[in-house]
Design a protein around this motif. Sequence first.
Motif, PDB file in Angstrom:
ATOM      1  N   PRO A  87      17.922  10.576   1.703  1.00  0.00           N
ATOM      2  CA  PRO A  87      17.121   9.818   2.668  1.00  0.00           C
ATOM      3  C   PRO A  87      16.332   8.695   2.001  1.00  0.00           C
ATOM      4  N   LEU A  88      16.378   7.529   2.620  1.00  0.00           N
ATOM      5  CA  LEU A  88      15.630   6.377   2.141  1.00  0.00           C
ATOM      6  C   LEU A  88      14.606   5.974   3.182  1.00  0.00           C
ATOM      7  N   MET A  89      13.510   5.375   2.726  1.00  0.00           N
ATOM      8  CA  MET A  89      12.489   4.819   3.613  1.00  0.00           C
ATOM      9  C   MET A  89      12.404   3.325   3.332  1.00  0.00           C
ATOM     10  N   HIS A  90      12.158   2.553   4.371  1.00  0.00           N
ATOM     11  CA  HIS A  90      12.093   1.093   4.214  1.00  0.00           C
ATOM     12  C   HIS A  90      10.851   0.539   4.892  1.00  0.00           C
ATOM     13  N   LEU A  91      10.111  -0.282   4.155  1.00  0.00           N
ATOM     14  CA  LEU A  91       8.976  -1.009   4.720  1.00  0.00           C
ATOM     15  C   LEU A  91       9.466  -2.382   5.160  1.00  0.00           C
ATOM     16  N   CYS A  92       9.468  -2.597   6.455  1.00  0.00           N
ATOM     17  CA  CYS A  92       9.952  -3.866   6.992  1.00  0.00           C
ATOM     18  C   CYS A  92       8.918  -4.975   6.800  1.00  0.00           C
ATOM     19  N   ARG A  93       9.381  -6.185   6.817  1.00  0.00           N
ATOM     20  CA  ARG A  93       8.484  -7.318   6.915  1.00  0.00           C
ATOM     21  C   ARG A  93       7.918  -7.361   8.330  1.00  0.00           C
ATOM     22  N   ARG A 121      14.642   4.032 -11.777  1.00  0.00           N
ATOM     23  CA  ARG A 121      13.385   4.707 -11.452  1.00  0.00           C
ATOM     24  C   ARG A 121      13.558   5.605 -10.217  1.00  0.00           C
ATOM     25  N   ALA A 122      14.200   5.088  -9.199  1.00  0.00           N
ATOM     26  CA  ALA A 122      14.377   5.866  -7.977  1.00  0.00           C
ATOM     27  C   ALA A 122      15.154   7.152  -8.251  1.00  0.00           C
ATOM     28  N   GLU A 123      16.196   7.054  -9.047  1.00  0.00           N
ATOM     29  CA  GLU A 123      16.979   8.247  -9.366  1.00  0.00           C
ATOM     30  C   GLU A 123      16.148   9.264 -10.134  1.00  0.00           C
ATOM     31  N   ALA A 124      15.287   8.781 -11.029  1.00  0.00           N
ATOM     32  CA  ALA A 124      14.419   9.693 -11.777  1.00  0.00           C
ATOM     33  C   ALA A 124      13.399  10.359 -10.862  1.00  0.00           C
ATOM     34  N   TYR A 125      12.887   9.623  -9.899  1.00  0.00           N
ATOM     35  CA  TYR A 125      11.902  10.188  -8.972  1.00  0.00           C
ATOM     36  C   TYR A 125      12.547  11.223  -8.053  1.00  0.00           C
ATOM     37  N   ARG A 126      13.787  10.964  -7.672  1.00  0.00           N
ATOM     38  CA  ARG A 126      14.509  11.958  -6.863  1.00  0.00           C
ATOM     39  C   ARG A 126      14.741  13.219  -7.687  1.00  0.00           C
ATOM     40  N   GLU A 127      15.099  13.066  -8.939  1.00  0.00           N
ATOM     41  CA  GLU A 127      15.307  14.227  -9.810  1.00  0.00           C
ATOM     42  C   GLU A 127      14.010  15.005 -10.008  1.00  0.00           C
ATOM     43  N   ALA A 128      12.869  14.295  -9.960  1.00  0.00           N
ATOM     44  CA  ALA A 128      11.572  14.947 -10.108  1.00  0.00           C
ATOM     45  C   ALA A 128      11.167  15.721  -8.851  1.00  0.00           C
ATOM     46  N   GLY A 129      11.891  15.518  -7.748  1.00  0.00           N
ATOM     47  CA  GLY A 129      11.621  16.300  -6.548  1.00  0.00           C
ATOM     48  C   GLY A 129      11.245  15.521  -5.316  1.00  0.00           C
ATOM     49  N   ALA A 130      11.251  14.194  -5.379  1.00  0.00           N
ATOM     50  CA  ALA A 130      10.890  13.400  -4.199  1.00  0.00           C
ATOM     51  C   ALA A 130      11.853  13.680  -3.055  1.00  0.00           C
ATOM     52  N   ASP A 131      11.298  13.773  -1.847  1.00  0.00           N
ATOM     53  CA  ASP A 131      12.114  14.041  -0.667  1.00  0.00           C
ATOM     54  C   ASP A 131      12.788  12.786  -0.133  1.00  0.00           C
ATOM     55  N   ALA A 132      12.171  11.646  -0.346  1.00  0.00           N
ATOM     56  CA  ALA A 132      12.726  10.370   0.115  1.00  0.00           C
ATOM     57  C   ALA A 132      12.322   9.292  -0.878  1.00  0.00           C
ATOM     58  N   LEU A 133      13.100   8.231  -0.912  1.00  0.00           N
ATOM     59  CA  LEU A 133      12.860   7.140  -1.847  1.00  0.00           C
ATOM     60  C   LEU A 133      12.579   5.857  -1.085  1.00  0.00           C
ATOM     61  N   LEU A 134      11.656   5.065  -1.616  1.00  0.00           N
ATOM     62  CA  LEU A 134      11.290   3.803  -0.990  1.00  0.00           C
ATOM     63  C   LEU A 134      11.401   2.695  -2.025  1.00  0.00           C
ATOM     64  N   LEU A 135      12.360   1.823  -1.817  1.00  0.00           N
ATOM     65  CA  LEU A 135      12.468   0.607  -2.604  1.00  0.00           C
ATOM     66  C   LEU A 135      12.135  -0.541  -1.657  1.00  0.00           C
ATOM     67  N   SER A 136      12.178  -1.745  -2.123  1.00  0.00           N
ATOM     68  CA  SER A 136      11.802  -2.871  -1.270  1.00  0.00           C
ATOM     69  C   SER A 136      12.863  -3.958  -1.316  1.00  0.00           C
ATOM     70  N   PRO A 137      14.007  -3.735  -0.665  1.00  0.00           N
ATOM     71  CA  PRO A 137      15.036  -4.780  -0.635  1.00  0.00           C
ATOM     72  C   PRO A 137      14.527  -6.016   0.086  1.00  0.00           C
ATOM     73  N   ARG A 138      14.877  -7.169  -0.457  1.00  0.00           N
ATOM     74  CA  ARG A 138      14.380  -8.421   0.108  1.00  0.00           C
ATOM     75  C   ARG A 138      15.336  -9.039   1.113  1.00  0.00           C
ATOM     76  N   ASN A 139      16.543  -8.500   1.184  1.00  0.00           N
ATOM     77  CA  ASN A 139      17.527  -9.039   2.108  1.00  0.00           C
ATOM     78  C   ASN A 139      18.557  -7.961   2.421  1.00  0.00           C
ATOM     79  N   ALA A 140      19.477  -8.289   3.319  1.00  0.00           N
ATOM     80  CA  ALA A 140      20.468  -7.308   3.753  1.00  0.00           C
ATOM     81  C   ALA A 140      21.379  -6.888   2.604  1.00  0.00           C
ATOM     82  N   GLU A 141      21.711  -7.815   1.740  1.00  0.00           N
ATOM     83  CA  GLU A 141      22.587  -7.497   0.615  1.00  0.00           C
ATOM     84  C   GLU A 141      21.945  -6.447  -0.288  1.00  0.00           C
ATOM     85  N   GLU A 142      20.667  -6.620  -0.597  1.00  0.00           N
ATOM     86  CA  GLU A 142      19.980  -5.641  -1.437  1.00  0.00           C
ATOM     87  C   GLU A 142      19.833  -4.309  -0.713  1.00  0.00           C
ATOM     88  N   ALA A 143      19.588  -4.347   0.587  1.00  0.00           N
ATOM     89  CA  ALA A 143      19.471  -3.110   1.359  1.00  0.00           C
ATOM     90  C   ALA A 143      20.776  -2.330   1.311  1.00  0.00           C
TER      91      ALA A 143
END
Length: 288
Positions: free
Chosen positions: A197-203, A165-187
């Motif tokens: 560029p990625l954006m991260h919402l911290c706990r 999904r993130a790759e498709a949204y970037r292809e659609a023109g998004a300037d930055a992507l926001l996923l929600s990794p739950r731990n350092a490994e996923e990040a």
Amino acid sequence: MPDLRAMLAGDAPVCAPLVLNPLMAKMAEQAGFEALYLGGGATGYAKVHLEANLTLTEMAQAGLEIRSVTDLPLILDAAAGWGDPMHIHRTMGMAEAAGFAAIEIEDQILPKRAHHHVGLEHMVPLELMAAKIREAVAVRRDPATLIVARTNGVRASNMDDALRRAEAYREAGADALLLSPRNAEEARHIGERLGPPLMHLCRPGGLAALGLSLAEMHALGYRILVDPSAPLLAAYEAMRAVYAELADGFAVRSRPPAGWEALQHALHETIGLDRLLEVERRTVETGR
């Protein structure tokens, strides 16, 4: 207003704490932050009706009020964009007119549901979200306005779906992507797969829960870090305590009178009371 897009080229992530009103914005600015975040989840909590019930106009109004006291770039949590691709036209127009430097749009269904707050996501098809992003890009009037595409797929489906999904949204023109990794490994996995560029919402509490440093997050491609809840939770704790103490005999004894006076003075400094008084002395209070 500083250019948020240009700030992403810096050698450290842009850190943006939650603000809900002008006072919080001034406090964050005076603490040294360079960007701010108007969160939907926290705004919904503050209104006791959840993010699912927020409207575009009330969030734009909140943005206007915050922008009236600070030039710091303000990021709008626009939830699911308040509609389908056609509705995105008004969402973008209102967001830019209110002065937001960035708008975050996620791939949840509308109307949103309260179950989002307990981890149950309801995502729209990838194609619909991509169409929203394309429309947001098409009607954007200021090329400096960042469009952040968020997917909740990491916890709603699986990591592979979230990345697709993130790759498709970037292809659609998004300037930055926001996923929600739950731990350092996923990040790390997200950063290595997608890059900046990625954006991260911290706990709550910033990066403490994730266990990665600012330098490590930047190296992985994270350019914007947001704490969307800690300031509200801390304020809730403080207010709950003082109400409980005040309810016992209507007297707060844990702080002496002089302590309240000092706190009031600090508040006056934050809002710039002396500056406003000086204006009156020069104009309408000249005889005193």
